[in-house]
Write a protein that holds these residues in place. Structure first.
Motif, PDB file in Angstrom:
ATOM      1  N   GLU A 324       0.821  -1.192   0.000  1.00  0.00           N
ATOM      2  CA  GLU A 324       0.000   0.000   0.000  1.00  0.00           C
ATOM      3  C   GLU A 324       0.862   1.251   0.000  1.00  0.00           C
ATOM      4  O   GLU A 324       0.556   2.250  -0.630  1.00  0.00           O
ATOM      5  CB  GLU A 324      -0.896  -0.044   1.246  1.00  0.00           C
ATOM      6  N   SER A 325       2.019   1.185   0.749  1.00  0.00           N
ATOM      7  CA  SER A 325       2.868   2.357   0.858  1.00  0.00           C
ATOM      8  C   SER A 325       3.565   2.680  -0.453  1.00  0.00           C
ATOM      9  O   SER A 325       4.054   3.779  -0.647  1.00  0.00           O
ATOM     10  CB  SER A 325       3.909   2.134   1.961  1.00  0.00           C
ATOM     11  N   LYS A 326       3.631   1.718  -1.362  1.00  0.00           N
ATOM     12  CA  LYS A 326       4.295   1.945  -2.634  1.00  0.00           C
ATOM     13  C   LYS A 326       3.396   2.674  -3.626  1.00  0.00           C
ATOM     14  O   LYS A 326       3.851   3.109  -4.666  1.00  0.00           O
ATOM     15  CB  LYS A 326       4.738   0.604  -3.244  1.00  0.00           C
ATOM     16  N   VAL A 327       2.104   2.793  -3.315  1.00  0.00           N
ATOM     17  CA  VAL A 327       1.161   3.425  -4.231  1.00  0.00           C
ATOM     18  C   VAL A 327       0.819   4.807  -3.705  1.00  0.00           C
ATOM     19  O   VAL A 327       0.455   4.969  -2.538  1.00  0.00           O
ATOM     20  CB  VAL A 327      -0.121   2.573  -4.355  1.00  0.00           C
ATOM     21  N   ALA A 328       0.947   5.829  -4.537  1.00  0.00           N
ATOM     22  CA  ALA A 328       0.575   7.176  -4.127  1.00  0.00           C
ATOM     23  C   ALA A 328      -0.894   7.214  -3.758  1.00  0.00           C
ATOM     24  O   ALA A 328      -1.726   6.589  -4.422  1.00  0.00           O
ATOM     25  CB  ALA A 328       0.867   8.155  -5.257  1.00  0.00           C
ATOM     26  N   VAL A 329      -1.217   7.949  -2.690  1.00  0.00           N
ATOM     27  CA  VAL A 329      -2.603   7.993  -2.205  1.00  0.00           C
ATOM     28  C   VAL A 329      -3.546   8.435  -3.317  1.00  0.00           C
ATOM     29  O   VAL A 329      -4.648   7.898  -3.475  1.00  0.00           O
ATOM     30  CB  VAL A 329      -2.713   8.932  -0.983  1.00  0.00           C
ATOM     31  N   GLU A 330      -3.134   9.408  -4.123  1.00  0.00           N
ATOM     32  CA  GLU A 330      -4.012   9.906  -5.185  1.00  0.00           C
ATOM     33  C   GLU A 330      -4.294   8.850  -6.245  1.00  0.00           C
ATOM     34  O   GLU A 330      -5.239   8.980  -7.024  1.00  0.00           O
ATOM     35  CB  GLU A 330      -3.402  11.142  -5.838  1.00  0.00           C
ATOM     36  N   ASP A 331      -3.484   7.774  -6.259  1.00  0.00           N
ATOM     37  CA  ASP A 331      -3.691   6.691  -7.214  1.00  0.00           C
ATOM     38  C   ASP A 331      -4.404   5.494  -6.594  1.00  0.00           C
ATOM     39  O   ASP A 331      -4.570   4.467  -7.238  1.00  0.00           O
ATOM     40  CB  ASP A 331      -2.349   6.228  -7.796  1.00  0.00           C
ATOM     41  N   TRP A 332      -4.822   5.631  -5.327  1.00  0.00           N
ATOM     42  CA  TRP A 332      -5.512   4.527  -4.666  1.00  0.00           C
ATOM     43  C   TRP A 332      -6.830   4.231  -5.378  1.00  0.00           C
ATOM     44  O   TRP A 332      -7.552   5.137  -5.820  1.00  0.00           O
ATOM     45  CB  TRP A 332      -5.840   4.887  -3.215  1.00  0.00           C
ATOM     46  N   SER A 333      -7.157   2.950  -5.444  1.00  0.00           N
ATOM     47  CA  SER A 333      -8.469   2.523  -5.924  1.00  0.00           C
ATOM     48  C   SER A 333      -9.471   2.618  -4.773  1.00  0.00           C
ATOM     49  O   SER A 333      -9.102   2.890  -3.622  1.00  0.00           O
ATOM     50  CB  SER A 333      -8.394   1.078  -6.412  1.00  0.00           C
ATOM     51  N   GLU A 334     -10.735   2.382  -5.073  1.00  0.00           N
ATOM     52  CA  GLU A 334     -11.752   2.366  -4.017  1.00  0.00           C
ATOM     53  C   GLU A 334     -11.446   1.264  -3.000  1.00  0.00           C
ATOM     54  O   GLU A 334     -11.692   1.423  -1.799  1.00  0.00           O
ATOM     55  CB  GLU A 334     -13.136   2.158  -4.626  1.00  0.00           C
ATOM     56  N   ASP A 335     -10.903   0.131  -3.480  1.00  0.00           N
ATOM     57  CA  ASP A 335     -10.540  -0.953  -2.566  1.00  0.00           C
ATOM     58  C   ASP A 335      -9.398  -0.548  -1.647  1.00  0.00           C
ATOM     59  O   ASP A 335      -9.360  -0.923  -0.479  1.00  0.00           O
ATOM     60  CB  ASP A 335     -10.149  -2.201  -3.366  1.00  0.00           C
ATOM     61  N   ASP A 336      -8.427   0.217  -2.171  1.00  0.00           N
ATOM     62  CA  ASP A 336      -7.329   0.707  -1.331  1.00  0.00           C
ATOM     63  C   ASP A 336      -7.861   1.625  -0.235  1.00  0.00           C
ATOM     64  O   ASP A 336      -7.409   1.575   0.911  1.00  0.00           O
ATOM     65  CB  ASP A 336      -6.298   1.465  -2.180  1.00  0.00           C
ATOM     66  N   VAL A 337      -8.833   2.459  -0.595  1.00  0.00           N
ATOM     67  CA  VAL A 337      -9.448   3.345   0.392  1.00  0.00           C
ATOM     68  C   VAL A 337     -10.171   2.519   1.461  1.00  0.00           C
ATOM     69  O   VAL A 337     -10.080   2.812   2.659  1.00  0.00           O
ATOM     70  CB  VAL A 337     -10.424   4.336  -0.282  1.00  0.00           C
ATOM     71  N   SER A 338     -10.862   1.453   1.028  1.00  0.00           N
ATOM     72  CA  SER A 338     -11.546   0.574   1.992  1.00  0.00           C
ATOM     73  C   SER A 338     -10.548  -0.046   2.963  1.00  0.00           C
ATOM     74  O   SER A 338     -10.792  -0.107   4.181  1.00  0.00           O
ATOM     75  CB  SER A 338     -12.297  -0.535   1.249  1.00  0.00           C
ATOM     76  N   ALA A 339      -9.418  -0.501   2.437  1.00  0.00           N
ATOM     77  CA  ALA A 339      -8.388  -1.108   3.292  1.00  0.00           C
ATOM     78  C   ALA A 339      -7.841  -0.079   4.270  1.00  0.00           C
ATOM     79  O   ALA A 339      -7.598  -0.384   5.449  1.00  0.00           O
ATOM     80  CB  ALA A 339      -7.263  -1.676   2.433  1.00  0.00           C
TER      81      ALA A 339
END
Length: 478
Positions: A324-339
């Motif tokens: 998760e830390s390797k992905v920029a927050v602005e590029d998070w998917s909806e699933d990343d936001v859920s996590a």
């Protein structure tokens, strides 16, 4: 050693399968139902259990986004459900009306595969929910299926013991006798193994069967030889037929469940048994890892699903946070936001955020007003907590370097492309890198290892413009 943290005992008959999304766990049973639980406290969602099948439910799976759930049954159908409200989106009837034993979404959610007792395999288009392609295995019932992480091929397993490799056009690429008494399950690791010396990557696969064995395989696409399936090792830890196998999300572990009532956790690289779990009182039928948390679910004919948690120091436990830390927050998917919500003890908001399609960019733009007026969060205390966590996220985002989106990197050099071109395999590469690749008499795709039908390279002007825009936006941070 994993710790047993919860036992679900809501099914009235054998548990056949379980599957995770980033925020939910789904289980299905001979009792004809599918039950869906929140990962926050393992309580059932308001619409659970899902009822619609008229006979036993054999398998269930989430789409990669987690917005859709599929289930299949002896009644000859695969049902597609909306995970937001539990409504039926479609009932897909197997052309032969044969009992459907397995279903799987492709990684990019383009297709849904259903496999049946008569050996039929159907590829459904998930946008139109119509039949796209169909085929048949040579012999036996189709009981297992797994997609490659790139979605370019999938593998099926049959009761006669064969593993069959198919491409996304339903062409049979390879067939291999794997288990003498029948395959029961298979899984492909989401982490390819790179072979730098030979210039390509392997895919790792696990299969298990009625012969009491768990086998680890390498799947290789080789020049002019088509697909190679090589057995890496055979693990003989179980004393009875092995009914389930699954890789952890980092690929470091593979887990199996058996008629001997045990679950064995192996280290993938060595094949060494790390732990044996023996809490179930009847056959273990299914195992599943959660994508964004250190959880393992095991289901059994004893009508229960056990939830196991790994120590935070365990490699598997840290992997989700690391990824998760390797992905920029602005590029998070909806699933990343859920996590992220679950990790911040805000899991109660997962459904609300998903209904409003909050991805990383939307998350960073949330304000006190939007939380009040658009998301209708009435509690001042809860609004303040959400805003505080978002502010912390913004601070971390500003202080951390912004990673380059993967689609802007050359697959060969792993560097930002300057002059991207499209090769005959459909992938984009840095022009100099792919020209060097071809000049060394490599007529295969660096991504798929399949032969390149042409060495023609086409400038990718759209991607070049996207790279320029990204550089303009982030040059101050770099």
């Amino acid at each position: 050693m994993p710790t047993l943290i919860h036992t679900l005992a809501d099914h009235s008959d054998d548990v056949n399968y379980c599957a995770f999304s980033s925020s939910c766990l789904a289980t299905c049973s001979l009792d004809k139902t599918i039950r869906v639980y929140s990962l926050n406290n393992f309580t059932e969602l308001p619409y659970s259990p899902l009822k619609g099948h008229t006979y036993a439910v054999h398998c269930c799976c989430f789409s990669p986004s987690g917005h859709v759930l599929a289930s299949c049954s002896t009644d000859g159908t695969t049902m597609v459900w909306d995970t937001g409200d539990g409504q039926v989106l479609a009932v897909l009837e197997q052309p032969s009306s044969s009992p459907v034993r397995v279903c799987r979404f492709s990684p990019e959610s383009t297709y849904l595969v259903s496999g049946a007792a008569d050996g039929s395999v159907v590829l459904w288009n998930t946008q139109s929910l119509k039949l796209y392609r169909s085929g048949n295995v040579k012999d036996g019932s189709l009981v297992a299926c797994a997609f490659s992480p790139d979605g370019h091929f999938f593998v099926t397993g049959s009761s006669c013991g064969d593993l069959t490799v198919w491409d996304d056009k339903m062409r049979c690429l390879h067939n291999e006798k794997a288990h003498d008494l029948g395959v029961t399950c298979c899984d492909i690791s989401s982490q390819p193994v790179s072979d730098g010396e030979r210039g390509f990557s392997y895919f790792q696969m696990a299969s298990c069967g009625q012969d009491n064995q768990l086998k680890l395989w390498f799947i290789l696409f080789a020049d002019f030889l088509g697909v190679e399936l090589k057995c890496k090792c055979t693990l003989n830890g179980h004393s009875a037929p092995v009914l389930a196998c699954v890789f952890s999300y980092d690929g470091q572990m593979v887990v199996s469940g058996s008629v001997d009532k045990c679950v064995i956790i192996y280290e993938t690289s060595t094949g060494n048994a790390l732990h044996t779990l023996s809490q179930h009182t009847r056959y273990v039928t299914t195992c599943a890892f959660a994508p964004n948390s250190p959880l393992l679910a095991t289901g059994s004919m004893d009508k229960t699903v056990n939830i196991w948690q790994f120590d935070p120091k365990h490699p598997c436990a840290g992997n989700a946070v690391e990824n998760e830390s390797k992905v920029a927050v602005e590029d998070w998917s909806e699933d990343d936001v859920s996590a992220w919500l679950c990790a911040q003890d805000l899991a109660d908001f997962v459904g609300l955020f998903k209904r409003n399609n909050i991805d990383g960019k939307e998350l960073l733009n949330l304000t006190k007003e939007s939380l009040t007026n658009e998301l209708k969060i009435e509690s001042l205390g809860l609004r303040s907590k959400v805003l505080q966590k978002i502010d912390e996220l913004r601070m971390n985002t500003r202080s951390a370097p912004v990673p380059i989106p993967d689609e802007l990197l050359c697959p060969i050099t792993r560097e930002l492309m300057k002059d991207p071109v499209i090769a005959a395999d459909g992938y984009s590469y840095e022009k100099e890198a792919i020209e060097n690749w071809i000049s060394k008499n490599r007529r295969s795709s660096p991504m798929t290892n399949l032969p390149l039908p042409s060495i023609m390279l086409t400038p990718n002007r759209t991607l070049k413009m996207a790279i320029s825009r990204w550089l303009e936006t982030h040059q101050k941070q770099r």
